[in-house]
Design a protein around this motif. Structure first.
Motif, PDB file in Angstrom:
ATOM      1  N   ALA A 128      14.516 -36.389  66.097  1.00  0.00           N
ATOM      2  CA  ALA A 128      14.809 -36.286  67.533  1.00  0.00           C
ATOM      3  C   ALA A 128      13.561 -35.885  68.321  1.00  0.00           C
ATOM      4  O   ALA A 128      12.691 -35.179  67.822  1.00  0.00           O
ATOM      5  CB  ALA A 128      15.921 -35.268  67.754  1.00  0.00           C
ATOM      6  N   THR A 129      13.473 -36.347  69.550  1.00  0.00           N
ATOM      7  CA  THR A 129      12.353 -36.004  70.443  1.00  0.00           C
ATOM      8  C   THR A 129      12.894 -35.424  71.746  1.00  0.00           C
ATOM      9  O   THR A 129      14.101 -35.494  72.026  1.00  0.00           O
ATOM     10  CB  THR A 129      11.500 -37.248  70.744  1.00  0.00           C
ATOM     11  OG1 THR A 129      12.333 -38.239  71.368  1.00  0.00           O
ATOM     12  CG2 THR A 129      10.889 -37.814  69.478  1.00  0.00           C
ATOM     13  N   GLY A 130      11.987 -34.866  72.567  1.00  0.00           N
ATOM     14  CA  GLY A 130      12.394 -34.306  73.844  1.00  0.00           C
ATOM     15  C   GLY A 130      13.238 -33.060  73.709  1.00  0.00           C
ATOM     16  O   GLY A 130      14.078 -32.775  74.570  1.00  0.00           O
ATOM     17  N   ILE A 131      13.023 -32.314  72.646  1.00  0.00           N
ATOM     18  CA  ILE A 131      13.824 -31.117  72.379  1.00  0.00           C
ATOM     19  C   ILE A 131      13.297 -29.956  73.221  1.00  0.00           C
ATOM     20  O   ILE A 131      12.093 -29.787  73.417  1.00  0.00           O
ATOM     21  CB  ILE A 131      13.770 -30.769  70.876  1.00  0.00           C
ATOM     22  CG1 ILE A 131      14.252 -31.957  70.031  1.00  0.00           C
ATOM     23  CG2 ILE A 131      14.593 -29.528  70.572  1.00  0.00           C
ATOM     24  CD1 ILE A 131      15.663 -32.390  70.330  1.00  0.00           C
ATOM     25  N   THR A 132      14.184 -29.120  73.714  1.00  0.00           N
ATOM     26  CA  THR A 132      13.808 -27.933  74.461  1.00  0.00           C
ATOM     27  C   THR A 132      12.917 -27.027  73.627  1.00  0.00           C
ATOM     28  O   THR A 132      12.942 -27.076  72.389  1.00  0.00           O
ATOM     29  CB  THR A 132      15.068 -27.162  74.893  1.00  0.00           C
ATOM     30  OG1 THR A 132      14.674 -25.952  75.532  1.00  0.00           O
ATOM     31  CG2 THR A 132      15.944 -26.826  73.710  1.00  0.00           C
ATOM     32  N   LEU A 133      12.158 -26.162  74.289  1.00  0.00           N
ATOM     33  CA  LEU A 133      11.273 -25.238  73.580  1.00  0.00           C
ATOM     34  C   LEU A 133      12.020 -24.014  73.042  1.00  0.00           C
ATOM     35  O   LEU A 133      11.422 -23.169  72.377  1.00  0.00           O
ATOM     36  CB  LEU A 133      10.140 -24.786  74.502  1.00  0.00           C
ATOM     37  CG  LEU A 133       9.206 -25.898  74.994  1.00  0.00           C
ATOM     38  CD1 LEU A 133       8.100 -25.296  75.855  1.00  0.00           C
ATOM     39  CD2 LEU A 133       8.631 -26.679  73.824  1.00  0.00           C
ATOM     40  N   THR A 134      13.311 -23.927  73.315  1.00  0.00           N
ATOM     41  CA  THR A 134      14.139 -22.828  72.777  1.00  0.00           C
ATOM     42  C   THR A 134      15.397 -23.423  72.124  1.00  0.00           C
ATOM     43  O   THR A 134      16.522 -23.152  72.547  1.00  0.00           O
ATOM     44  CB  THR A 134      14.533 -21.844  73.884  1.00  0.00           C
ATOM     45  OG1 THR A 134      15.222 -22.559  74.925  1.00  0.00           O
ATOM     46  CG2 THR A 134      13.300 -21.146  74.456  1.00  0.00           C
ATOM     47  N   PRO A 135      15.203 -24.241  71.117  1.00  0.00           N
ATOM     48  CA  PRO A 135      16.350 -24.944  70.539  1.00  0.00           C
ATOM     49  C   PRO A 135      17.160 -24.062  69.590  1.00  0.00           C
ATOM     50  O   PRO A 135      16.669 -23.055  69.070  1.00  0.00           O
ATOM     51  CB  PRO A 135      15.687 -26.079  69.763  1.00  0.00           C
ATOM     52  CG  PRO A 135      14.394 -25.470  69.295  1.00  0.00           C
ATOM     53  CD  PRO A 135      13.943 -24.586  70.434  1.00  0.00           C
ATOM     54  N   SER A 136      18.377 -24.448  69.379  1.00  0.00           N
ATOM     55  CA  SER A 136      19.204 -23.879  68.310  1.00  0.00           C
ATOM     56  C   SER A 136      19.288 -24.914  67.198  1.00  0.00           C
ATOM     57  O   SER A 136      19.637 -26.079  67.439  1.00  0.00           O
ATOM     58  CB  SER A 136      20.612 -23.537  68.817  1.00  0.00           C
ATOM     59  OG  SER A 136      20.575 -22.451  69.701  1.00  0.00           O
ATOM     60  N   ILE A 137      18.955 -24.497  65.998  1.00  0.00           N
ATOM     61  CA  ILE A 137      19.078 -25.367  64.832  1.00  0.00           C
ATOM     62  C   ILE A 137      20.434 -25.088  64.198  1.00  0.00           C
ATOM     63  O   ILE A 137      20.775 -23.938  63.911  1.00  0.00           O
ATOM     64  CB  ILE A 137      17.934 -25.114  63.843  1.00  0.00           C
ATOM     65  CG1 ILE A 137      16.619 -25.627  64.442  1.00  0.00           C
ATOM     66  CG2 ILE A 137      18.205 -25.760  62.504  1.00  0.00           C
ATOM     67  CD1 ILE A 137      15.423 -25.391  63.557  1.00  0.00           C
ATOM     68  N   VAL A 138      21.212 -26.129  63.996  1.00  0.00           N
ATOM     69  CA  VAL A 138      22.572 -25.980  63.498  1.00  0.00           C
ATOM     70  C   VAL A 138      22.770 -26.915  62.304  1.00  0.00           C
ATOM     71  O   VAL A 138      22.297 -28.053  62.313  1.00  0.00           O
ATOM     72  CB  VAL A 138      23.610 -26.302  64.593  1.00  0.00           C
ATOM     73  CG1 VAL A 138      25.024 -26.055  64.075  1.00  0.00           C
ATOM     74  CG2 VAL A 138      23.340 -25.483  65.847  1.00  0.00           C
ATOM     75  N   TRP A 139      23.463 -26.452  61.287  1.00  0.00           N
ATOM     76  CA  TRP A 139      23.747 -27.274  60.109  1.00  0.00           C
ATOM     77  C   TRP A 139      25.180 -27.024  59.637  1.00  0.00           C
ATOM     78  O   TRP A 139      25.832 -26.064  60.052  1.00  0.00           O
ATOM     79  CB  TRP A 139      22.762 -26.963  58.981  1.00  0.00           C
ATOM     80  CG  TRP A 139      22.759 -25.540  58.508  1.00  0.00           C
ATOM     81  CD1 TRP A 139      23.473 -25.011  57.477  1.00  0.00           C
ATOM     82  CD2 TRP A 139      22.018 -24.449  59.071  1.00  0.00           C
ATOM     83  NE1 TRP A 139      23.228 -23.667  57.354  1.00  0.00           N
ATOM     84  CE2 TRP A 139      22.324 -23.300  58.308  1.00  0.00           C
ATOM     85  CE3 TRP A 139      21.108 -24.331  60.136  1.00  0.00           C
ATOM     86  CZ2 TRP A 139      21.770 -22.049  58.580  1.00  0.00           C
ATOM     87  CZ3 TRP A 139      20.550 -23.092  60.407  1.00  0.00           C
ATOM     88  CH2 TRP A 139      20.876 -21.969  59.638  1.00  0.00           C
ATOM     89  N   THR A 140      25.672 -27.883  58.791  1.00  0.00           N
ATOM     90  CA  THR A 140      27.040 -27.753  58.276  1.00  0.00           C
ATOM     91  C   THR A 140      27.089 -26.694  57.183  1.00  0.00           C
ATOM     92  O   THR A 140      26.114 -26.475  56.451  1.00  0.00           O
ATOM     93  CB  THR A 140      27.547 -29.084  57.705  1.00  0.00           C
ATOM     94  OG1 THR A 140      26.672 -29.503  56.649  1.00  0.00           O
ATOM     95  CG2 THR A 140      27.593 -30.160  58.772  1.00  0.00           C
ATOM     96  N   ALA A 141      28.235 -26.033  57.068  1.00  0.00           N
ATOM     97  CA  ALA A 141      28.431 -25.048  56.009  1.00  0.00           C
ATOM     98  C   ALA A 141      28.484 -25.747  54.649  1.00  0.00           C
ATOM     99  O   ALA A 141      29.075 -26.825  54.512  1.00  0.00           O
ATOM    100  CB  ALA A 141      29.721 -24.270  56.251  1.00  0.00           C
ATOM    101  N   ALA A 142      27.852 -25.147  53.649  1.00  0.00           N
ATOM    102  CA  ALA A 142      27.836 -25.722  52.302  1.00  0.00           C
ATOM    103  C   ALA A 142      28.903 -25.052  51.448  1.00  0.00           C
ATOM    104  O   ALA A 142      28.997 -23.819  51.426  1.00  0.00           O
ATOM    105  CB  ALA A 142      26.465 -25.531  51.668  1.00  0.00           C
TER     106      ALA A 142
END
Length: 199
Positions: A128-142
């Motif tokens: 992905a591009t154009g991401i904010t400088l304060t992003p939240s990284i989110v992933w699925t539970a394993a």
């Protein structure tokens, strides 16, 4: 034969002697470690049992079938089965041996722990591009994960940063027009998930 008494001669009768010895007592193998029916056993654990007085060696039977096959003869009360499979039930027994015979122990079983499943990126998506400088990284539970080791940086693969129990991390202070890489490694006391994907 000549009798040395008074210079006379005579005959010495022959005889047979039978020697008897007592076989040492051998106890039935006991005190297995891991314990019988134990679950969540580490995959690199050694098998142990109580020493048996009078035993000169032990036959070890081990495998995923019941009854287990003979795999080794050892002279001490420990056996290394090697790296075992995840979430698998194993059966084993010990047979004590000496010059008199053998004493069979019961069949024991245990189940190894399972490593967690994998996670997938939710946001930002890979590439992905154009991401904010304060992003939240989110992933699925394993499935089966107790925590997540996370990696982040401008190098690929990214360096290890820390671990969290949540499935999201918020960043601040990122640089403009910079490509960042990140990865999540689901973990539990049994190990890490198979595979390592960098996004």
């Amino acid at each position: 034969a000549r009798d040395c008494v008074a210079g006379q001669t005579g005959t010495i009768d022959s005889f047979e002697a039978t020697l008897f010895f007592e076989c040492p007592y051998m106890a039935v193998p006991s005190s297995p470690a891991p314990a019988n029916h134990e679950t969540s056993v580490l995959r690199d654990l050694h098998l142990n049992w109580a020493d048996s007085a009078g035993a000169t060696s032990y036959n070890v039977y081990f495998g995923t079938s019941n009854p287990p096959p003979l795999v080794a003869n050892v002279t001490w009360s420990e056996y290394d089965p090697g790296d075992m499979q995840d979430a698998t039930t194993y059966y084993w027994k010990v047979q004590t041996l000496n010059y008199c015979g053998a004493v069979d122990g019961p069949v024991w079983d245990f189940t190894t722990c399972g490593r967690p499943g994998s996670s997938s990126a939710v946001a930002p998506l890979d590439g992905a591009t154009g991401i904010t400088l304060t992003p939240s990284i989110v992933w699925t539970a394993a499935p089966g994960a107790s925590h997540y080791d996370w990696y982040f940086g401008t190098a690929n693969p990214p360096p290890y940063v820390s671990w969290v129990t949540s499935t999201a991390i918020r960043f601040t202070g990122l640089d403009c027009s910079t490509r960042y890489y990140w990865a999540i490694d689901p973990s539990n006391f049994c190990g890490k998930a198979e595979g390592f994907v960098v996004w």
